[in-house]
Design a protein around this motif. Structure first.
Motif, PDB file in Angstrom:
ATOM      1  N   ASP A  90     -50.852  55.806 -40.074  1.00  0.00           N
ATOM      2  CA  ASP A  90     -49.356  55.785 -39.934  1.00  0.00           C
ATOM      3  C   ASP A  90     -48.958  54.177 -40.378  1.00  0.00           C
ATOM      4  OD1 ASP A  90     -48.205  57.959 -38.101  1.00  0.00           O
ATOM      5  OD2 ASP A  90     -49.943  57.187 -36.888  1.00  0.00           O
ATOM      6  N   THR A  91     -47.690  54.479 -41.236  1.00  0.00           N
ATOM      7  CA  THR A  91     -47.075  53.201 -41.642  1.00  0.00           C
ATOM      8  C   THR A  91     -45.508  53.215 -41.392  1.00  0.00           C
ATOM      9  OG1 THR A  91     -48.646  53.215 -43.528  1.00  0.00           O
ATOM     10  CG2 THR A  91     -46.671  51.979 -43.775  1.00  0.00           C
ATOM     11  N   TYR A  92     -45.410  51.958 -40.549  1.00  0.00           N
ATOM     12  CA  TYR A  92     -43.863  51.655 -40.539  1.00  0.00           C
ATOM     13  C   TYR A  92     -43.353  50.395 -40.919  1.00  0.00           C
ATOM     14  CZ  TYR A  92     -44.831  54.992 -36.413  1.00  0.00           C
ATOM     15  OH  TYR A  92     -45.277  55.989 -35.535  1.00  0.00           O
ATOM     16  N   PHE A  93     -42.258  50.744 -41.589  1.00  0.00           N
ATOM     17  CA  PHE A  93     -41.615  49.231 -42.308  1.00  0.00           C
ATOM     18  C   PHE A  93     -40.265  49.438 -42.244  1.00  0.00           C
ATOM     19  CE2 PHE A  93     -41.872  52.973 -45.231  1.00  0.00           C
ATOM     20  CZ  PHE A  93     -40.904  52.935 -46.025  1.00  0.00           C
ATOM     21  N   THR A  94     -39.823  48.358 -42.672  1.00  0.00           N
ATOM     22  CA  THR A  94     -38.147  47.997 -42.684  1.00  0.00           C
ATOM     23  C   THR A  94     -37.746  47.854 -44.051  1.00  0.00           C
ATOM     24  OG1 THR A  94     -38.344  45.488 -42.369  1.00  0.00           O
ATOM     25  CG2 THR A  94     -38.148  47.079 -40.192  1.00  0.00           C
ATOM     26  N   ASP A  95     -36.535  48.270 -44.385  1.00  0.00           N
ATOM     27  CA  ASP A  95     -36.058  48.078 -45.560  1.00  0.00           C
ATOM     28  C   ASP A  95     -34.494  48.441 -45.489  1.00  0.00           C
ATOM     29  OD1 ASP A  95     -35.466  47.506 -48.186  1.00  0.00           O
ATOM     30  OD2 ASP A  95     -37.019  49.034 -49.011  1.00  0.00           O
ATOM     31  N   PHE A  96     -33.701  47.984 -46.515  1.00  0.00           N
ATOM     32  CA  PHE A  96     -32.321  48.467 -46.590  1.00  0.00           C
ATOM     33  C   PHE A  96     -32.311  49.629 -46.786  1.00  0.00           C
ATOM     34  CE2 PHE A  96     -32.358  43.851 -47.880  1.00  0.00           C
ATOM     35  CZ  PHE A  96     -31.698  43.382 -46.760  1.00  0.00           C
ATOM     36  N   HIS A  97     -31.407  50.440 -45.773  1.00  0.00           N
ATOM     37  CA  HIS A  97     -31.096  51.779 -46.025  1.00  0.00           C
ATOM     38  C   HIS A  97     -29.745  52.017 -47.049  1.00  0.00           C
ATOM     39  CE1 HIS A  97     -29.638  55.715 -44.710  1.00  0.00           C
ATOM     40  NE2 HIS A  97     -30.856  55.952 -45.116  1.00  0.00           N
TER      41      HIS A  97
ATOM     42  N   THR B  21     -47.221  58.646 -43.571  1.00  0.00           N
ATOM     43  CA  THR B  21     -48.724  58.496 -43.314  1.00  0.00           C
ATOM     44  C   THR B  21     -49.510  58.407 -44.608  1.00  0.00           C
ATOM     45  OG1 THR B  21     -48.729  61.003 -43.623  1.00  0.00           O
ATOM     46  CG2 THR B  21     -48.601  60.202 -41.544  1.00  0.00           C
ATOM     47  N   THR B  22     -48.553  57.890 -45.720  1.00  0.00           N
ATOM     48  CA  THR B  22     -49.409  57.740 -46.924  1.00  0.00           C
ATOM     49  C   THR B  22     -49.515  56.391 -47.248  1.00  0.00           C
ATOM     50  OG1 THR B  22     -47.018  57.464 -48.022  1.00  0.00           O
ATOM     51  CG2 THR B  22     -48.205  59.444 -48.250  1.00  0.00           C
ATOM     52  N   GLY B  23     -48.877  55.217 -46.528  1.00  0.00           N
ATOM     53  CA  GLY B  23     -49.209  53.784 -46.685  1.00  0.00           C
ATOM     54  C   GLY B  23     -47.895  53.146 -47.545  1.00  0.00           C
ATOM     55  N   SER B  24     -47.128  54.037 -48.178  1.00  0.00           N
ATOM     56  CA  SER B  24     -46.355  53.565 -49.131  1.00  0.00           C
ATOM     57  C   SER B  24     -44.920  53.000 -48.297  1.00  0.00           C
ATOM     58  CB  SER B  24     -45.750  54.648 -49.916  1.00  0.00           C
ATOM     59  OG  SER B  24     -44.708  54.386 -50.743  1.00  0.00           O
ATOM     60  N   VAL B  25     -44.389  51.804 -49.112  1.00  0.00           N
ATOM     61  CA  VAL B  25     -43.398  51.013 -48.601  1.00  0.00           C
ATOM     62  C   VAL B  25     -42.048  51.705 -49.351  1.00  0.00           C
ATOM     63  CG1 VAL B  25     -44.545  49.212 -47.463  1.00  0.00           C
ATOM     64  CG2 VAL B  25     -43.750  49.242 -49.911  1.00  0.00           C
ATOM     65  N   ASP B  26     -42.091  52.648 -49.933  1.00  0.00           N
ATOM     66  CA  ASP B  26     -41.128  53.205 -50.936  1.00  0.00           C
ATOM     67  C   ASP B  26     -39.918  54.081 -49.874  1.00  0.00           C
ATOM     68  OD1 ASP B  26     -38.920  54.180 -52.505  1.00  0.00           O
ATOM     69  OD2 ASP B  26     -40.504  54.707 -54.142  1.00  0.00           O
ATOM     70  N   ILE B  27     -38.914  53.499 -49.611  1.00  0.00           N
ATOM     71  CA  ILE B  27     -37.857  54.551 -48.788  1.00  0.00           C
ATOM     72  C   ILE B  27     -37.823  55.829 -49.051  1.00  0.00           C
ATOM     73  CG2 ILE B  27     -36.762  52.373 -48.016  1.00  0.00           C
ATOM     74  CD1 ILE B  27     -34.470  53.071 -49.812  1.00  0.00           C
ATOM     75  N   ALA B  28     -37.916  56.113 -50.547  1.00  0.00           N
ATOM     76  CA  ALA B  28     -37.936  57.620 -50.858  1.00  0.00           C
ATOM     77  C   ALA B  28     -39.251  58.332 -50.290  1.00  0.00           C
ATOM     78  CB  ALA B  28     -38.014  57.562 -52.508  1.00  0.00           C
ATOM     79  N   GLU B  29     -40.069  57.625 -49.882  1.00  0.00           N
ATOM     80  CA  GLU B  29     -41.389  58.273 -49.445  1.00  0.00           C
ATOM     81  C   GLU B  29     -41.524  58.217 -47.853  1.00  0.00           C
ATOM     82  OE1 GLU B  29     -45.070  57.474 -51.439  1.00  0.00           O
ATOM     83  OE2 GLU B  29     -44.035  57.224 -53.289  1.00  0.00           O
TER      84      GLU B  29
END
Length: 285
Positions: A214-221, A234-242
C-alpha cells in the motif's frame, strides 16, 4: 578371743572386702567395654544407613562462558559476505568525517554519523540478523536507535544471493524504514512540504527487492488551486495518474493512520557496534 586373733580376723575381713570390690570393678569395666563396643557398632550401622552417598560426589561448578567466547560463537553464524558489510559499516561509523565520500547504499549510515560523537554512534548504531521473508535465509539489518522519535529506524537491509550480500533497503532521514510486527516494512518519506509518502512493503518473491503493498502520498491535485491531496495505490508509484484520489489533506488527513502504523513498529534486538569483535576493530575509542 585374744587380741592378736581379733586383729588377724579383721585384716582378713578387709582383704576379702578389697578383693570383692576389685572384682566388682573388673566386672563393671568389662560390661562397659562391651556396651561401648555395642554402641559403636550400632552407631556405625546408623551412620552407614543415613549417609547420603550423593554428597560424597565431587561438586560440579557451572561456569558461564565469557562474553568474548559468546561473541566468537555468534560470529560463526555470520556469513563472510555480511562480515564485509559490517567491517565497512564499522569503518564509516568510527571515521565520522564530514567530507566522507558517500557511496551508493551508504547514505543513511553516513548521514547518521554526522554531528555525533563516535562514542554515541557506536553505542546507538547496531545490527541484527532476521529472516524477514521467512525463506530460511536471514537478512542483515543495520539500524540507528539514537533518537527516540526515530527509534528502530532501519538504515540498511541486506540479503544473501549466490553467496553475495545484496542490499534491498537503503534508508535515510527523509526516507525512513521500519520493520513491523508482521515482518513487513513500513516507509515514511518526504520530498518537501507538499510531498509526503508512506507505505508498506514486503520482500519480493525472488528476495532481491521490495514489493509495494500500500502506498499513500500527497501531491497537488489541481495546479491552479494548489490544494494538497492524498492519493493511494498498490504499485508504489507516486504519479497521481496511477493513484486513487482520496481527497484534500483538510478533508481526509491520513496522519492518524500513520500514527497507528508507528505503533506496530517492531523493537529490534541490536548488537551495537561498541561490542563489535575487537579483532576487527580498527579504531580504539
Amino acid at each position: 578371743m585374744m587380741r592378736d586373733e581379733r586383729v588377724y580376723i579383721m585384716r582378713k575381713q578387709k582383704m576379702y572386702l578389697l578383693v570383692f570390690i576389685f572384682s566388682c570393678l573388673f566386672i563393671c569395666a568389662g560390661c562397659n567395654k562391651k556396651q561401648n563396643e555395642a554402641t559403636k557398632e550400632a552407631s556405625a550401622i546408623i551412620i552407614e544407613n543415613t549417609i547420603d552417598t550423593d554428597s560424597l560426589q565431587p561438586e560440579t561448578t557451572i561456569i558461564d562462558q565469557p562474553e568474548q567466547v559468546t561473541e566468537e560463537l555468534e560470529e560463526l553464524i555470520i556469513s563472510d559476505a555480511y562480515v564485509q558489510i559490517l567491517d565497512k559499516a564499522y569503518d564509516i561509523i568510527t571515521t565520522n568525517e564530514t567530507d566522507f565520500l558517500v557511496e551508493d547504499g551508504w547514505t543513511g549510515l553516513v548521514e547518521s554519523t554526522q554531528g555525533r560523537p563516535i562514542e554515541e554512534c557506536v553505542a546507538k548504531i547496531g545490527y541484527t540478523l532476521i529472516d524477514i521473508d521467512n525463506n530460511g535465509t536471514e537478512e542483515l539489518v543495520i539500524s540507528d536507535d539514537g533518537e527516540e522519535a526515530w527509534a528502530n529506524r532501519i538504515l540498511s537491509v541486506y540479503t544473501m544471493h549466490n553467496d553475495e550480500a545484496v542490499q534491498i533497503v537503503d534508508g535515510w532521514a527523509r526516507n525512513r524504514y521500519y520493520l513491523l510486527e508482521d515482518n513487513t516494512l513500513y516507509n515514511e518519506g518526504s520530498g518537501g512540504a507538499a510531498y509526503t509518502i508512506w507505505g508498506t512493503y514486503k520482500v519480493s518473491e525472488d528476495g532481491l527487492s521490495l514489493q509495494a503493498m500500500d502506498t499513500y502520498f500527497t501531491d497537488f491535485h489541481d495546479e491552479n488551486t494548489q490544494e494538497i491531496s492524498w492519493f493511494h495505490n498498490t504499485t508504489g508509484s507516486v504519479d497521481i495518474a496511477e493513484g486513487e484520489w482520496l481527497g484534500t489533506d483538510e478533508e481526509n488527513s491520513l496522519f492518524p493512520l500513520m500514527e497507528q502504523m508507528q505503533e506496530r513498529v517492531r523493537d529490534l534486538d541490536l548488537i551495537y557496534f561498541v561490542d563489535y569483535p575487537s579483532e576487527r576493530a580498527k579504531y580504539q575509542y
